[in-house]
Design a protein around this motif. Sequence first.
Motif, short mmCIF file in Angstrom:
data_model
loop_
_atom_site.label_atom_id
_atom_site.label_comp_id
_atom_site.label_asym_id
_atom_site.label_seq_id
_atom_site.Cartn_x
_atom_site.Cartn_y
_atom_site.Cartn_z
N PRO A 179 -0.21 3.55 -6.23
CA PRO A 179 0.53 3.81 -4.99
C PRO A 179 1.70 4.78 -5.20
N ARG A 180 2.37 4.69 -6.33
CA ARG A 180 3.50 5.59 -6.59
C ARG A 180 3.02 7.03 -6.70
N GLU A 181 1.92 7.25 -7.43
CA GLU A 181 1.38 8.60 -7.55
C GLU A 181 0.97 9.14 -6.17
N ALA A 182 0.36 8.28 -5.37
CA ALA A 182 -0.05 8.69 -4.02
C ALA A 182 1.16 9.01 -3.15
N ARG A 183 2.21 8.19 -3.26
CA ARG A 183 3.42 8.44 -2.46
C ARG A 183 4.08 9.75 -2.87
N LEU A 184 4.18 10.02 -4.15
CA LEU A 184 4.81 11.25 -4.62
C LEU A 184 4.01 12.48 -4.20
N LYS A 185 2.72 12.31 -4.03
CA LYS A 185 1.88 13.42 -3.54
C LYS A 185 1.82 13.46 -2.01
N ARG A 186 2.62 12.59 -1.39
CA ARG A 186 2.73 12.52 0.08
C ARG A 186 1.37 12.31 0.74
N ARG A 187 0.62 11.38 0.21
CA ARG A 187 -0.66 11.02 0.80
C ARG A 187 -0.49 10.13 2.03
N TYR A 188 0.74 9.56 2.20
CA TYR A 188 0.99 8.63 3.29
C TYR A 188 1.83 9.24 4.40
N GLY A 189 1.51 8.91 5.63
CA GLY A 189 2.41 9.07 6.76
C GLY A 189 2.64 7.68 7.33
N ILE A 190 3.87 7.35 7.72
CA ILE A 190 4.19 6.00 8.19
C ILE A 190 4.77 6.06 9.59
N ILE A 241 0.84 -1.21 0.00
CA ILE A 241 0.00 0.00 0.00
C ILE A 241 0.87 1.25 0.00
N ALA A 242 1.97 1.21 0.77
CA ALA A 242 2.86 2.37 0.91
C ALA A 242 3.77 2.58 -0.28
N ASP A 243 3.73 1.68 -1.26
CA ASP A 243 4.61 1.75 -2.43
C ASP A 243 6.08 1.52 -2.05
N LEU A 244 6.31 0.76 -0.99
CA LEU A 244 7.67 0.38 -0.62
C LEU A 244 8.09 -0.88 -1.36
N ILE A 245 7.12 -1.71 -1.75
CA ILE A 245 7.36 -2.86 -2.61
C ILE A 245 6.22 -2.96 -3.62
N THR A 246 6.48 -3.64 -4.72
CA THR A 246 5.48 -3.78 -5.79
C THR A 246 4.96 -5.21 -5.81
N PRO A 247 3.64 -5.40 -5.79
CA PRO A 247 3.11 -6.76 -5.81
C PRO A 247 3.43 -7.46 -7.13
N THR A 248 3.50 -8.78 -7.09
CA THR A 248 3.77 -9.53 -8.32
C THR A 248 2.50 -9.71 -9.15
N SER A 249 1.34 -9.51 -8.53
CA SER A 249 0.09 -9.59 -9.28
C SER A 249 -0.98 -8.73 -8.60
N GLY A 250 -2.00 -8.39 -9.38
CA GLY A 250 -3.11 -7.63 -8.84
C GLY A 250 -3.00 -6.13 -9.09
N GLU A 251 -4.01 -5.43 -8.62
CA GLU A 251 -4.12 -3.99 -8.84
C GLU A 251 -4.43 -3.30 -7.52
N ILE A 252 -3.83 -2.12 -7.33
CA ILE A 252 -4.10 -1.32 -6.15
C ILE A 252 -4.31 0.13 -6.57
N LYS A 253 -5.33 0.75 -6.00
CA LYS A 253 -5.61 2.16 -6.27
C LYS A 253 -5.77 2.91 -4.94
N ILE A 254 -5.18 4.09 -4.89
CA ILE A 254 -5.30 4.97 -3.73
C ILE A 254 -6.06 6.20 -4.20
N ALA A 255 -7.34 6.28 -3.86
CA ALA A 255 -8.21 7.37 -4.34
C ALA A 255 -8.10 7.50 -5.86
N GLY A 256 -8.10 6.36 -6.53
CA GLY A 256 -8.06 6.34 -7.99
C GLY A 256 -6.68 6.43 -8.60
#
Length: 259
Positions: free
Chosen positions: A77-88, A59-74
Amino acid sequence: MGENKNTEIMLKDIGMIYRTNDNKDVTALTSVNLDIQKGEFVSLVGPSGCGKTTLLRIIADLITPTSGEIKIAGETPREARLKRRYGIVFQGAVLYEWRTVLKNIMLPLEIMNVPKDEQEERAMKMLELVGLTEFANHYPNQLSGGMQQRVGIARALAIQPEILLMDEPFSALDEFTREKLHVDLLKIWRKTNKTIIFVTHNISESVFLSDKVCVLSPHPGRLSAVVDINLARPRTMEMKTTQEFTNLVAKVRNSFEGV
């Protein structure tokens, strides 16, 4: 699961396979489907090796899944991370000993080139939020473990993320400190309205904190159940002595498969 307009995180058929040093494939996660709504408090609970931290890292875009799809508000994960949508927030507070509490919280804002006056203003607001205003000029080694974790939470929130990702943040603390931080965290969550994803292996902790508990089972890592926690809010310590709480803990425990 069907996505709706309030879905903040959508996981569809997520799988993760690692290649070991002796060239064998190990399935960490398989076919995980989950929707997380905006403002929800969701716990990922399970024993060691079930893939809960792997899922958080995906979810945090620290690793990439080998299969499947993930969306963060559409978005990806990389786009969301670059927009700093995450705090860890990690298991340890990971504070720099040579920086004061205030300077530790300001660090990500320095990296973001936020104006100096705004850095300090935002950091002080976060310190107030976690109840540590008077410790702004202390150093980490002058704080208890619980206080250090609150500084870690303040630092994660300083960048004004939409999603707070927490990887077993209280597991190293004693039971008394942990229970105090449970109440503190829920107060912070109520004030900030963040979406929180909380990794733990403690079933009681997950039930007390969450809107829903996602149960992961190992070999291979998979989502065994999603248990809705319908306890009234605000949560109180007295709730832990009720039959309703006990029944929910049992329901989560009985949802594990192949443990």
